[in-house]
Design a protein around this motif. Structure first.
Motif, PDB file in Angstrom:
ATOM      1  N   PHE A  37       0.781  -1.276   0.111  1.00  0.00           N
ATOM      2  CA  PHE A  37       0.053  -0.045  -0.011  1.00  0.00           C
ATOM      3  C   PHE A  37       0.968   1.297  -0.059  1.00  0.00           C
ATOM      4  N   GLN A  38       2.036   1.259   0.817  1.00  0.00           N
ATOM      5  CA  GLN A  38       3.061   2.413   0.614  1.00  0.00           C
ATOM      6  C   GLN A  38       3.743   2.672  -0.908  1.00  0.00           C
ATOM      7  N   ARG A  39       3.686   1.403  -1.307  1.00  0.00           N
ATOM      8  CA  ARG A  39       4.392   1.570  -2.960  1.00  0.00           C
ATOM      9  C   ARG A  39       3.206   1.941  -3.789  1.00  0.00           C
ATOM     10  N   TYR A  40       1.959   1.581  -3.429  1.00  0.00           N
ATOM     11  CA  TYR A  40       0.796   2.037  -4.470  1.00  0.00           C
ATOM     12  C   TYR A  40       0.732   3.561  -4.460  1.00  0.00           C
ATOM     13  N   GLN A  41       0.580   3.933  -3.107  1.00  0.00           N
ATOM     14  CA  GLN A  41       0.502   5.496  -2.765  1.00  0.00           C
ATOM     15  C   GLN A  41       1.585   6.369  -3.515  1.00  0.00           C
ATOM     16  N   ALA A  42       2.847   5.844  -3.321  1.00  0.00           N
ATOM     17  CA  ALA A  42       4.081   6.534  -3.945  1.00  0.00           C
ATOM     18  C   ALA A  42       4.376   6.591  -5.357  1.00  0.00           C
ATOM     19  N   GLU A  43       4.006   5.335  -5.761  1.00  0.00           N
ATOM     20  CA  GLU A  43       4.363   5.223  -7.120  1.00  0.00           C
ATOM     21  C   GLU A  43       3.451   5.197  -8.315  1.00  0.00           C
ATOM     22  N   TYR A  44       2.234   5.066  -7.820  1.00  0.00           N
ATOM     23  CA  TYR A  44       0.953   4.936  -8.976  1.00  0.00           C
ATOM     24  C   TYR A  44       0.269   6.355  -9.157  1.00  0.00           C
ATOM     25  N   PRO A  45       0.466   6.906 -10.559  1.00  0.00           N
ATOM     26  CA  PRO A  45      -0.432   8.219 -10.639  1.00  0.00           C
ATOM     27  C   PRO A  45      -1.862   7.858 -10.785  1.00  0.00           C
ATOM     28  N   ASN A  46      -2.508   8.894 -10.845  1.00  0.00           N
ATOM     29  CA  ASN A  46      -3.941   8.611 -11.113  1.00  0.00           C
ATOM     30  C   ASN A  46      -4.824   7.737 -10.356  1.00  0.00           C
ATOM     31  N   ARG A  47      -4.416   7.789  -9.226  1.00  0.00           N
ATOM     32  CA  ARG A  47      -5.125   6.611  -8.246  1.00  0.00           C
ATOM     33  C   ARG A  47      -6.664   6.699  -8.087  1.00  0.00           C
ATOM     34  N   GLU A  48      -7.198   8.321  -8.279  1.00  0.00           N
ATOM     35  CA  GLU A  48      -8.537   8.657  -7.900  1.00  0.00           C
ATOM     36  C   GLU A  48      -9.540   8.102  -9.049  1.00  0.00           C
ATOM     37  N   ILE A  49      -8.778   7.625 -10.237  1.00  0.00           N
ATOM     38  CA  ILE A  49      -9.860   6.705 -11.084  1.00  0.00           C
ATOM     39  C   ILE A  49      -9.705   5.395 -11.139  1.00  0.00           C
ATOM     40  N   HIS A  50      -8.981   4.838 -10.270  1.00  0.00           N
ATOM     41  CA  HIS A  50      -8.752   3.391 -10.003  1.00  0.00           C
ATOM     42  C   HIS A  50     -10.219   3.027  -9.382  1.00  0.00           C
ATOM     43  N   LEU A  51     -10.775   1.862  -9.721  1.00  0.00           N
ATOM     44  CA  LEU A  51     -11.923   1.315  -9.232  1.00  0.00           C
ATOM     45  C   LEU A  51     -11.492   0.473  -7.870  1.00  0.00           C
ATOM     46  N   PRO A  52     -12.262   0.194  -6.971  1.00  0.00           N
ATOM     47  CA  PRO A  52     -11.860  -0.726  -5.979  1.00  0.00           C
ATOM     48  C   PRO A  52     -11.155  -2.044  -6.376  1.00  0.00           C
ATOM     49  N   ARG A  53     -11.815  -2.569  -7.372  1.00  0.00           N
ATOM     50  CA  ARG A  53     -11.261  -3.694  -8.048  1.00  0.00           C
ATOM     51  C   ARG A  53      -9.777  -3.487  -8.504  1.00  0.00           C
ATOM     52  N   THR A  54      -9.551  -2.323  -9.197  1.00  0.00           N
ATOM     53  CA  THR A  54      -8.216  -2.158  -9.736  1.00  0.00           C
ATOM     54  C   THR A  54      -7.196  -1.994  -8.838  1.00  0.00           C
ATOM     55  N   ARG A  55      -7.447  -1.309  -7.783  1.00  0.00           N
ATOM     56  CA  ARG A  55      -6.495  -1.082  -6.447  1.00  0.00           C
ATOM     57  C   ARG A  55      -6.159  -2.358  -5.961  1.00  0.00           C
ATOM     58  N   ALA A  56      -7.154  -3.220  -5.867  1.00  0.00           N
ATOM     59  CA  ALA A  56      -6.915  -4.504  -5.047  1.00  0.00           C
ATOM     60  C   ALA A  56      -6.101  -5.320  -6.011  1.00  0.00           C
ATOM     61  N   CYS A  57      -6.389  -5.602  -7.371  1.00  0.00           N
ATOM     62  CA  CYS A  57      -5.546  -6.162  -8.315  1.00  0.00           C
ATOM     63  C   CYS A  57      -3.965  -5.693  -8.127  1.00  0.00           C
TER      64      CYS A  57
END
Length: 209
Positions: A37-57
């Motif tokens: 989750f730290q890496r997801y927040q630090a490294e992935y842009p445009n997180r606001e458009i990710h659906l919950p399923r996308t984030r979980a994957c």
């Protein structure tokens, strides 16, 4: 040890036996749950458009990647990639751990595929030894979905929690993205070996073995 019908796969080891097996690996297991989750927040842009399923994957992929890093070359462990597609961490040829996001009841959150149902029921799955104790390991986010609240291991049966083991963060506070990176890359890789504690929450009388 007595089992109800269909539970022999789920309760092959007692809770205390599970703790003894995972105890040498608690820091690594904690990082598998917390670092993605730290890496997801630090490294992935445009997180606001990710659906919950996308984030979980994405987080599942990062958990598997972190597990490969943490347990690469560690004696008595292996990463298993069976035909069922459920990547597993095997500890001491006794425990099979799969990686999941867990809900507020410490139950895995996933679409109930046939493979997932068979896992929960303790049924045989291609490439997964039937003798292993099956557990789920994952993270639980806080109410704002902004940080990891708990990293824990749970034992469940058909959607029912038997017990969970909440892992404490490393005492020195060091949460590393890659345990193999050196100080020259700007990461402190020195880790103490303090005594570890886990918190246990049994939810069924039968978990008090």
């Amino acid at each position: 040890m007595l089992f109800r019908s269909g539970e022999s796969q789920v309760l092959r080891l007692s809770r205390n036996q599970v703790i003894q097996i995972i105890e040498p690996h608690l820091d690594s297991l904690y990082r598998i749950g917390a670092v993605p989750f730290q890496r997801y927040q630090a490294e992935y842009p445009n997180r606001e458009i990710h659906l919950p399923r996308t984030r979980a994957c994405i987080l599942w992929d990062l958990m598997v990647t972190q597990a490969r890093l943490e347990f690469r070359g560690i004696r008595g462990t292996q990463i298993l990639d069976p035909p069922s597609g459920i990547t597993l961490l095997i500890l001491e040829d006794q425990i099979a751990v799969r990686f999941k996001k867990l809900d507020e009841d410490s139950l895995p959150r996933n679409y109930p595929t046939e493979a997932a149902k068979d896992w929960h029921r303790g049924e045989d799955l291609p490439g997964i030894p039937s003798s292993l104790q099956r557990l789920s390991m994952g993270y639980r986010l806080n109410r704002l979905q902004a940080a990891v609240e708990n990293v824990l291991i749970s034992n469940t049966l058909a959607g029912r929690l038997l017990y969970d083991i909440i892992l404490e963060a490393p005492a020195d506070g060091a949460i590393l993205f890659d345990r193999n990176r050196s100080d020259s890359e700007g990461i402190d890789t020195q880790r103490q070996q303090p005594q570890r504690r886990v918190r246990i929450r049994p939810s069924e009388e039968q978990a008090e073995m």
